[in-house]
Design a protein around this motif. Sequence first.
Motif, PDB file in Angstrom:
ATOM      1  N   TYR A  76       0.831  -1.209   0.000  1.00 52.29           N
ATOM      2  CA  TYR A  76       0.000   0.000   0.000  1.00 52.29           C
ATOM      3  C   TYR A  76       0.867   1.261   0.000  1.00 52.29           C
ATOM      4  O   TYR A  76       0.498   2.283   0.571  1.00 52.29           O
ATOM      5  CB  TYR A  76      -0.919  -0.020   1.221  1.00 52.29           C
ATOM      6  N   ARG A  78       1.600   3.453  -2.304  1.00 52.29           N
ATOM      7  CA  ARG A  78       0.985   4.642  -2.913  1.00 52.29           C
ATOM      8  C   ARG A  78      -0.035   5.272  -1.955  1.00 52.29           C
ATOM      9  O   ARG A  78      -0.143   6.494  -1.879  1.00 52.29           O
ATOM     10  CB  ARG A  78       0.324   4.271  -4.245  1.00 52.29           C
ATOM     11  N   SER A  79      -0.739   4.440  -1.219  1.00 51.32           N
ATOM     12  CA  SER A  79      -1.684   4.957  -0.225  1.00 51.32           C
ATOM     13  C   SER A  79      -0.936   5.660   0.902  1.00 51.32           C
ATOM     14  O   SER A  79      -1.365   6.714   1.397  1.00 51.32           O
ATOM     15  CB  SER A  79      -2.527   3.814   0.352  1.00 51.32           C
ATOM     16  N   LYS A  82       0.272   9.062  -0.317  1.00 48.55           N
ATOM     17  CA  LYS A  82      -0.884   9.964  -0.362  1.00 48.55           C
ATOM     18  C   LYS A  82      -1.261  10.429   1.043  1.00 48.55           C
ATOM     19  O   LYS A  82      -1.512  11.624   1.283  1.00 48.55           O
ATOM     20  CB  LYS A  82      -2.058   9.230  -1.017  1.00 48.55           C
ATOM     21  N   LYS A 102      -9.568   6.594   0.862  1.00 59.89           N
ATOM     22  CA  LYS A 102      -9.625   5.768  -0.345  1.00 59.89           C
ATOM     23  C   LYS A 102      -8.216   5.324  -0.732  1.00 59.89           C
ATOM     24  O   LYS A 102      -7.350   6.141  -1.055  1.00 59.89           O
ATOM     25  CB  LYS A 102     -10.270   6.546  -1.491  1.00 59.89           C
ATOM     26  N   ASN A 103      -8.026   4.021  -0.683  1.00 59.63           N
ATOM     27  CA  ASN A 103      -6.702   3.468  -0.988  1.00 59.63           C
ATOM     28  C   ASN A 103      -6.382   3.588  -2.474  1.00 59.63           C
ATOM     29  O   ASN A 103      -7.270   3.512  -3.336  1.00 59.63           O
ATOM     30  CB  ASN A 103      -6.630   1.996  -0.590  1.00 59.63           C
ATOM     31  N   GLU A 104      -5.079   3.749  -2.745  1.00 65.68           N
ATOM     32  CA  GLU A 104      -4.576   3.721  -4.112  1.00 65.68           C
ATOM     33  C   GLU A 104      -4.282   2.275  -4.514  1.00 65.68           C
ATOM     34  O   GLU A 104      -4.298   1.368  -3.681  1.00 65.68           O
ATOM     35  CB  GLU A 104      -3.302   4.573  -4.220  1.00 65.68           C
ATOM     36  N   GLU A 106      -2.419  -1.114  -5.316  1.00 63.88           N
ATOM     37  CA  GLU A 106      -1.249  -1.740  -4.689  1.00 63.88           C
ATOM     38  C   GLU A 106      -0.090  -1.804  -5.684  1.00 63.88           C
ATOM     39  O   GLU A 106      -0.297  -1.865  -6.895  1.00 63.88           O
ATOM     40  CB  GLU A 106      -1.599  -3.139  -4.206  1.00 63.88           C
ATOM     41  N   PHE A 155      -4.309   0.737   6.137  1.00 61.08           N
ATOM     42  CA  PHE A 155      -4.505   0.602   4.687  1.00 61.08           C
ATOM     43  C   PHE A 155      -4.926  -0.791   4.235  1.00 61.08           C
ATOM     44  O   PHE A 155      -4.848  -1.111   3.060  1.00 61.08           O
ATOM     45  CB  PHE A 155      -3.247   1.024   3.904  1.00 61.08           C
ATOM     46  N   ASN A 185     -10.395   0.054   7.334  1.00 57.88           N
ATOM     47  CA  ASN A 185      -9.090   0.489   6.803  1.00 57.88           C
ATOM     48  C   ASN A 185      -7.925   0.142   7.732  1.00 57.88           C
ATOM     49  O   ASN A 185      -6.833   0.672   7.570  1.00 57.88           O
ATOM     50  CB  ASN A 185      -9.067   1.983   6.494  1.00 57.88           C
TER      51      ASN A 185
END
Length: 519
Positions: A76, A78-79, A82, A102-104, A106, A155, A185
Amino acid sequence: MNKELIINASGEGVEIALLEDKKLVELHYERGTNQFAVGDLYLGRIKKLMPQLNAVFVDVGYEKDAFLSYTDLSPYLRSLIKFSKQSVDGNPSWGEHFGSFKNEAEILKNGKITEVFNGKPEVLVQVFKEPISSKGPRLSCEISLPGRFVVVTPFNDVVAISRKIHSADERKRLQRIVESIKPKNFGVIVRTAAEGKNTAELHADILELEKMWKTIQRNLKGAKAPQMILSEQDKTTSILRDLLSVSFQKVVINDKKIMTEMKDYISRIAPEQAEIVSLHTAQQPIFETYGISKQVKAAFGKTVNLSSGAYLIIEHTEALHVIDVNSGTRHAEAGQEQNAIMTNLEAAAEIARQMRLRDLGGIIIIDFIDMKLPEHKKQLVEAMEELMVTDRAKHTVLPISKFGLMQITRQRLRPELNISTAENCPTCKGTGKIGPSILLADDIEKDFKYLVTQGHKDLALHVHPIVEGYLTKGTLLKPSIVKKWAKAAKVKMKVVIDNASPLTEYNFYDAHTNDMIKL
């Protein structure tokens, strides 16, 4: 097994000793400026991409850039980037409720470092290994927040149960409870300590960790890399968090402030055990009172003696640790094979303790005494595995090789604890230059005065030539040491050179009969 935690606070920091059945098994030092400890969270800045290593170097404020491998990146990532950016800017899209984050997408498990880091972003990282030798800290982007019963990972929504919980029914029970109470989450890893705990205890632990995540978000606001975002709990608290159980008999501290903090902490996590905390008020130092200083002197050093007369030789190299087991007194009624297995089992117990005590990490090679029977080799491996069950560091014990060597790998998170137990020689004071010691002259004078009180009037002192020169050197204005003694006692004494005498040995003789006088 009875456990005790003895804490010695001083101006330089805190020393923490963990005893199991009165035996020292762990020793930790916590200095006042103990930064870059395992678990600390930092806002780091990517400094340099290393495609050939599939890794990056990250500036977290240490004198050397920290190392972050692709294998230690979270799926995760990218999450996480962010989350870090929006938290720093103070404009989180999820507001006060992380569950709406909101997760990005993987990242790939076997991807390339150049594919996931565009430019040199700032990212939240966690110290995975402390700085060791000439290396900076090693980092991870798989953020985890440990509690007493659970570990929370943001995440994701995965619930995992410790493999050390073997009961299938208990695993299912814990799975159902955690899935019903965990926040959105957040993934949850259920620790071994959660076995048998009820919903309220687990929920309280998760809520505490959720508050910690909100604290991280607040600390990120306006932060400028490199900057510490959240420090791991102090060593004392983390040990209690991980190990506190009904087998803990006492926590003794010599500092009133730390004692109050520990009592408050235990009151929160285990109110029924708050009374085990006490203040050390005796005049004697706390480590002396509980026999820790004596155990430290006996346990550290190249040679470690065992009760049977056997001993260990522990050597350290840059790449690995080597432990040699040497046999001591053999039992006449037992054969060679039986002596070997008895000594090896005793050595295995001490080696398991030494690995925890010194925090040995990496590859450990043990040269046990040779055994012929396969069942004895199997018994030794099983015993070592059982002895290391209480070791919190990840480890693997391999079967004994055809060369009679056991190989163990043990997780290395911190520098090895190495305490020098050598003391300066009282004669040369550590200079390496030996001359007649004032202490030796004092001993001779004390024995001389005793012989005078016993009626001896004419004495001959036989000593090494160097000592003879030291005692008889004098001038017309300044008489020698021996003349001063003889004049004060009103007796006769001469000094005789004995070339065969060791430097620090001496003997008194009756000058008339030439008989040695026993003291």
